[in-house]
Structure formats: C-alpha cells, structure tokens
Design a protein around this motif. Structure first.
Motif, short mmCIF file in Angstrom:
data_model
loop_
_atom_site.label_atom_id
_atom_site.label_comp_id
_atom_site.label_asym_id
_atom_site.label_seq_id
_atom_site.Cartn_x
_atom_site.Cartn_y
_atom_site.Cartn_z
N THR A 124 0.73 -1.44 -0.12
CA THR A 124 0.01 0.05 0.22
C THR A 124 0.85 1.12 0.04
O THR A 124 0.09 2.29 -0.17
N LEU A 127 0.33 2.93 -3.09
CA LEU A 127 -1.01 3.07 -3.70
C LEU A 127 -1.67 4.53 -3.04
O LEU A 127 -1.57 5.49 -3.58
N ASN A 128 -2.31 4.30 -2.07
CA ASN A 128 -2.71 5.70 -1.34
C ASN A 128 -2.80 5.69 0.13
O ASN A 128 -2.84 4.54 0.74
N ARG A 129 -3.01 6.75 0.78
CA ARG A 129 -3.04 6.79 2.18
C ARG A 129 -4.27 6.15 2.87
O ARG A 129 -4.26 5.66 3.97
N GLN A 132 -3.29 2.62 3.18
CA GLN A 132 -2.33 2.64 4.13
C GLN A 132 -3.15 2.33 5.60
O GLN A 132 -2.82 1.63 6.44
N THR A 174 -12.90 3.97 1.91
CA THR A 174 -12.15 4.21 0.82
C THR A 174 -13.11 3.42 -0.46
O THR A 174 -12.63 4.09 -1.63
N ASN A 178 -13.64 5.59 -4.14
CA ASN A 178 -13.46 5.22 -5.49
C ASN A 178 -14.78 5.26 -6.28
O ASN A 178 -14.53 5.77 -7.32
N ILE A 191 -8.48 10.23 -0.91
CA ILE A 191 -7.87 9.06 -0.59
C ILE A 191 -6.32 9.15 -0.41
O ILE A 191 -5.65 8.19 0.01
N GLY A 192 -5.76 10.30 -0.50
CA GLY A 192 -4.46 10.78 -0.47
C GLY A 192 -3.60 9.90 -1.25
O GLY A 192 -2.77 9.13 -0.75
N PRO A 193 -3.47 10.13 -2.69
CA PRO A 193 -2.62 9.41 -3.64
C PRO A 193 -1.31 9.73 -3.20
O PRO A 193 -0.92 10.78 -3.03
N VAL A 194 -0.46 8.50 -3.50
CA VAL A 194 0.88 8.55 -3.29
C VAL A 194 1.42 9.04 -4.78
O VAL A 194 1.16 8.37 -5.63
N ASN A 195 2.64 9.82 -4.66
CA ASN A 195 3.04 10.57 -5.90
C ASN A 195 4.54 10.00 -5.94
O ASN A 195 5.31 10.17 -5.51
#
Length: 196
Positions: A124, A127-129, A132, A174, A178, A191-195
C-alpha cells in the motif's frame, strides 16, 4: 440524479476495488460490533461473512486478475477466503464436522493473518493513504485479537472490537471514495494518492 451514462472505464472492465473494500468493511464493522460486546454472534454476521465478506470479495479479486492487478487479486481473494474460513471455524464444530479450535489454534490462525496483512501493508505504500490506513489498522486488529485470545482478557477483545469498527469504516470510506470520485470525475472524497 443518477447519471444516464456510466463513467468511462479505460479497459472495458469496471473497477472491482469498491466492491471488495465495501464487502470487507461492512462485514468487519458488523463482526466487531459483536467483538465490542453489543450483540451475540448470530446468523447475520455469519451470512455477511459467507456472502458479502466472502463471496463478493472473491469475485472482486477475480475481476482484479482480469485487470492485471496482482495486489488486488491477492488481497481481495485472500480476505474473501478469510471470511469463509472464519465462518467455517465457527459453524463446522456446531455441525459436528470437526472439533472447535483451541485458544492456541485461534491465536495461530489470527497471528498468521496478522503477519500476512502486515506484509501486504508494504504494497500500500505505493498506492494511497486510505489503503495504508486500512491495512495498518487491520494489522493492529489481528494482533489485538491474538492478545485477547491468548490472555482471555475480555477488555482487550472489546478494545479490538472498537478498533475493528474503525478499520472496517475506513475500508467502507475508501470503497465509496473510489465510486464517487469515478462517477463525478473529480475528488469528492480524498484518498491521499501517493506520488511516486
């Protein structure tokens, strides 16, 4: 108002993650309301474990395979079969098909799922926070349940119940995020996407 045309899907296959997340989350909330001491183990929990937490997640995992998503396949099918196996652990002894698991056996069962969840948590991180949080809180839940079974301490089990309600609610959030973000074509629920 319901949109007349569905949101565009890139590969012709709808996103199965909301189904899997909501199935996991809603079943987890209901089981943990029981763990928190609000009602007894009953057919409502067992039916949710078989049909929504179990079968719906397996279906979501199979669709993730068609989307070439190994993480989704592994997570959803595994937790779908977790729910089915948990119902089996409860029902099979009542039907006389097997002896009920000892406290030590339940600790081993919950601990191996806790380790598995902890290992998936690392996936995760790309993926996104929101995911996580779901996997981190689920890891904590499994180990609280192990501690409750190992010690026989009802307070720890009740604490696990409250923590499980939070975990399940985060999965529902979550999943719905989506859906809404896809339908509206913008961030409705972050959802806090991870860059990376």
């Amino acid at each position: 108002m319901i949109p007349t045309t569905p949101a565009p899907v890139k590969d012709g296959i709808a996103n199965p993650a909301p189904l899997g997340l909501c199935a996991f989350g809603m079943t987890t909330v209901l089981l943990n309301i029981h763990n928190a001491g609000f009602f007894e183990m009953n057919s409502m929990i067992l039916a949710m474990g078989i049909f929504y937490g179990g079968l719906a997640q397996v279906i979501a995992g199979v669709i993730e395979a068609k989307k070439n998503n190994t993480f989704g396949l592994t997570a959803f099918t595994s937790y779908g079969f977790f729910w089915l196996s948990l119902v089996g652990l409860i029902v099979m002894p009542k039907l006389g098909w097997a002896t009920a698991p000892s406290e030590g056996a339940m600790c081993a069962y919950l601990a191996i799922w806790g380790v598995f969840t902890f290992l998936l948590f690392f996936g995760t991180l790309k993926l996104n926070r929101a995911l996580q949080f779901v996997f981190a809180s689920l890891t904590i839940l499994f180990f609280l349940l192990v501690a409750g079974d190992a010690t026989g301490n009802a307070t720890i089990k009740h604490l696990a119940g409250y923590e499980g309600i939070i975990c399940g609610a985060s999965a529902i959030y979550t999943g719905i995020a989506n859906v809404l973000n896809e339908v509206y074509g913008r961030v409705v629920l972050p959802i806090g996407p991870v860059n990376v």
